[in-house]
Design an enzyme around this catalytic site. Structure first.
Site, PDB file in Angstrom:
ATOM      1  CD  GLU A 290      -2.626  -1.309   2.575  1.00 31.74           C
ATOM      2  OE1 GLU A 290      -3.837  -1.183   2.322  1.00 31.74           O
ATOM      3  OE2 GLU A 290      -2.182  -1.424   3.719  1.00 31.74           O
ATOM      4  CB  CYS A 390      -8.822   1.838   7.830  1.00 30.27           C
ATOM      5  SG  CYS A 390      -8.198   1.368   6.202  1.00 30.27           S
TER       6      CYS A 390
HETATM    7  O1  FUB Z   1      -3.291  -1.147   8.952  1.00 26.25           O
HETATM    8  C1  FUB Z   1      -4.459  -0.447   9.301  1.00 26.25           C
HETATM    9  C2  FUB Z   1      -5.003   0.240   8.112  1.00 26.25           C
HETATM   10  O2  FUB Z   1      -5.230  -0.715   7.085  1.00 26.25           O
HETATM   11  C3  FUB Z   1      -4.078   1.254   7.492  1.00 26.25           C
HETATM   12  O3  FUB Z   1      -4.147   2.517   8.029  1.00 26.25           O
HETATM   13  C4  FUB Z   1      -4.526   1.204   6.083  1.00 26.25           C
HETATM   14  O4  FUB Z   1      -3.626   1.801   5.208  1.00 26.25           O
HETATM   15  C5  FUB Z   1      -4.675  -0.263   5.869  1.00 26.25           C
HETATM   16  O5  FUB Z   1      -3.423  -0.848   5.692  1.00 26.25           O
HETATM   17 ZN    ZN Z   2      -8.288   3.242   4.794  1.00 24.53          ZN
END
Ligand code: FUB
Ligand code: ZN
Length: 614
Positions: A290, A390
């Site tokens: 990501e 999230c």
């Molecule tokens: O790891 C928790 C959340 O999930 C992160 O903030 C997002 O980017 C996703 O990876």
């Molecule tokens: Zn998110």
């Protein structure tokens, strides 16, 4: 420079009023229901037993905490007994189940107690940070402090484990967030040791890389631990982690007047916006980790551009304004909020994108083409909840507190960073904005204050503007002297603009994107028919700007596409037809069923001879 908090500002009309109404009536309930059904709220009861389904996930607490934070913000302007009860019930669960040290984590408390603070990648400090933010929000909105007190106890315990006794198995969080949350805890309580703890974490990042046993792609870059923040030249690794970390770094740099850290924040910002950011304010070029990749690597169809990443870019850019008004920061806030953030939520407020691509071709996504076999594409329709969810509660809290981006002030000047129809009366500053911005560029500002000046951001996209008073420009702001009771009229010329990308963004070679004001536009096949990749646009094209049901205007113009030809190959000629083209605001894509979508369109000069013959 101090901010005027969102709770002192009322959004009174326009785009954001509509978005906030949907947020506080639909999104809040929809996200709650999905989180309830998926047992995220139940998890807080800490009753899960080994062998049962739905084991609390390591970061469910953060999802619920963000919902609680957003819900608290909504209670600021809306009495809602049901919402208040849900929050109180969640607080009861958290307080009852916190252990004698104040520790709360709905995963570890019912699963692997002995592994508390042993695994850097398990999000304990990330969840704690979101709980702290929720507690501060609830305290600031309601004045009720039991949640805040409980979270202070938890923060004291974290301070003991990580800073005093140093007996955790890692030194800094794998997923930053606690740093910015501790700064909020410090502001809410006045307890300086929370700021000191935030500074401690910020300073420790990247100092212990050899000891941390990283695995494969979850390496030191992913965890924001590749080197001390002060040594960094570029934005690396997991975008949301990087941006949350740098929000904390900016807060710490400001609080401790740390110039070296501030410079690192500036370099980080410059690298992102000049080389690693999409035109939408989205960031994250790949789903692998990501993460950021390399300069100018900005693929459209596989863009990751997580909604949380655009949100956190806006949060970070806004923090940089504390060091002094410079429009380059507020411009990025504006770019993100109108594009890469709001594309994350459907117009009805119920469903969400986690990834926000700049190009969709459902045919290629859904069947086994050569591309499909080697690429992973973002989904083409929003969903109500994700396993990793999230983004939905992040949108909820972001939209509820959007007014916090409008103003700041120092001893002499009130700064107007964003334009929204609104009113405020706080800190001795009374301001109203009457505007339909960004539907058009006219803004009437009334200001009563004992400050000497008011400074208006002149958006970077604006080439011509008028202010009905004398002004002096500095760092992209027009400074006007105040007389006590002022009415100032601004008008930003808002023509449709045709934008090219740097030639190193190979993906966009020969293509252009369309913007009007801060809003990025896109074409969808639901309006324009299929094969959008073959549609080209003249850079001298004229546009009609029409009101629409998509909240901001749509654009109509003429474009070109090759005439239908049954042959697989044929000699290139002048066989193009003129077609009407409708462009909609990017944030509104995928609201009318699955459709091709294209932000970057072919530029007409690409078509041999087209300009000369018909
Ligand atoms: O790891 C928790 C959340 O999930 C992160 O903030 C997002 O980017 C996703 O990876
Ligand atoms: Zn998110």
């Amino acid at each position: 420079m101090q901010n005027i908090g969102f709770s002192d500002i009322k959004i009174t009309g326009g785009y954001w009023k509509t978005r906030q109404e949907i947020n506080s009536s639909v999104t809040i309930k929809s996200v709650y229901e999905r989180f309830r059904e998926t047992h995220r709220f139940d998890a807080l009861r800490c009753e899960w037993k080994d062998g049962e389904p739905d084991m609390p996930h390591i970061f469910w607490d953060s999802d619920v905490a963000k919902w609680m934070e957003g819900a608290a913000y909504i209670l600021n302007s809306k009495n809602d007994e049901t919402i208040a009860e849900i929050i109180e019930d969640a607080i009861d669960c958290i307080i009852e189940n916190s252990d004698e040290n104040g520790y709360f984590n709905s995963h570890y408390l019912v699963t692997e107690q002995e592994n508390r603070f042993r695994n850097r990648d398990c999000h304990e400090l990330y969840c704690a940070g979101h709980l702290f933010e929720a507690a501060v929000a609830y305290y600031e909105i309601t004045g009720k402090d039991r949640f805040l007190k409980a979270m202070c106890k938890y923060a004291d315990y974290i301070e003991k484990v990580f800073k005093t006794d140093k007996n955790a198995a890692f030194t800094t969080p794998g997923h930053p967030e606690i740093e910015l949350a501790l700064m909020k805890l410090y502001k809410a309580t006045g307890e300086k040791h929370y700021a000191d703890l935030a500074k401690y974490f910020i300073d420790e990042h990247g100092k212990h890389t050899e000891e941390q046993n990283y695995i494969e792609s979850f390496n030191e870059y992913y965890n924001q631990d590749e080197m001390p923040i002060k040594d960094r030249e570029t934005a690396e690794g997991h975008c949301v982690r990087a941006l949350y970390l740098m929000c904390g770094a900016a807060d710490v740099a400001y609080e401790y007047s740390d110039d070296e850290l501030k410079k690192a924040c500036e370099r980080f910002f410059d690298n992102i916006v000049n080389k690693r950011m999409y035109i939408t304010g989205g960031v994250g070029s790949t789903y692998i980790g990501e993460s950021f990749t390399i300069d100018y690597d900005l693929p459209n169809r596989t863009a990751y551009t997580e909604t949380c990443a655009a949100i956190s870019l806006a949060m970070f850019a806004n923090r940089m304004l504390k060091f002094g008004a410079d429009s380059k920061y507020a411009d990025i806030v504006e770019k993100a909020i109108y594009n890469g953030v709001m594309s994350g939520v459907s117009l009805d407020g119920k469903s969400f994108f986690y990834e926000n691509p700049l190009e969709i071709d459902p045919e290629f996504n859904n069947v086994n083409t050569s591309t499909k076999q080697k690429e992973r594409f973002p989904i083409t329709q929003r969903l109500e909840v994700f396993e990793c969810s999230c983004c939905p509660p992040n949108i909820l809290r972001f939209v509820a507190s959007i007014a916090g981006f409008l103003y700041s002030f120092d001893d002499e000047t009130v700064y107007v960073h964003q334009y929204m129809d609104s009113e405020t009366n706080a800190n001795g500053i009374k301001i109203t904005q009457k505007t339909e911005y960004p539907a058009n560029g006219k803004i009437i500002v009334r200001c009563e204050s004992d400050k000497k000046k008011i400074a208006f951001r002149i958006p970077g996209w604006c080439k011509a503007f008028t202010v009905n008073r004398n002004y002096v420009i500095k760092n992209g702001y027009a400074y006007v002297v105040l007389n006590g009771e002022d009415k100032i009229e601004l008008e930003f010329d808002m023509p449709v603009r045709i934008i090219a990308a740097n030639r190193r963004v190979h993906e966009n070679a020969g293509r252009v994107a369309i913007m009007r004001g801060p809003v990025v536009y896109c074409a969808e096949s639901v309006d324009n028919g299929a094969d959008l990749k073959s549609v080209s646009i003249d850079i001298n094209a004229e546009f009609e700007v029409n009101d629409s049901e998509l909240l901001l205007p749509v654009l109509k113009t003429k474009a070109y596409r090759p005439k239908e030809n049954e042959n697989l190959y044929y000699e290139a000629g002048y066989d193009y037809e003129e077609i009407p083209l409708t462009l909609i605001p990017y944030y509104a894509f995928a609201n009318r069923g699955e459709s091709e979508m294209q932000v970057w369109l072919l530029r007409k000069q690409q078509i041999r001879g087209l300009c000369n013959k018909t």
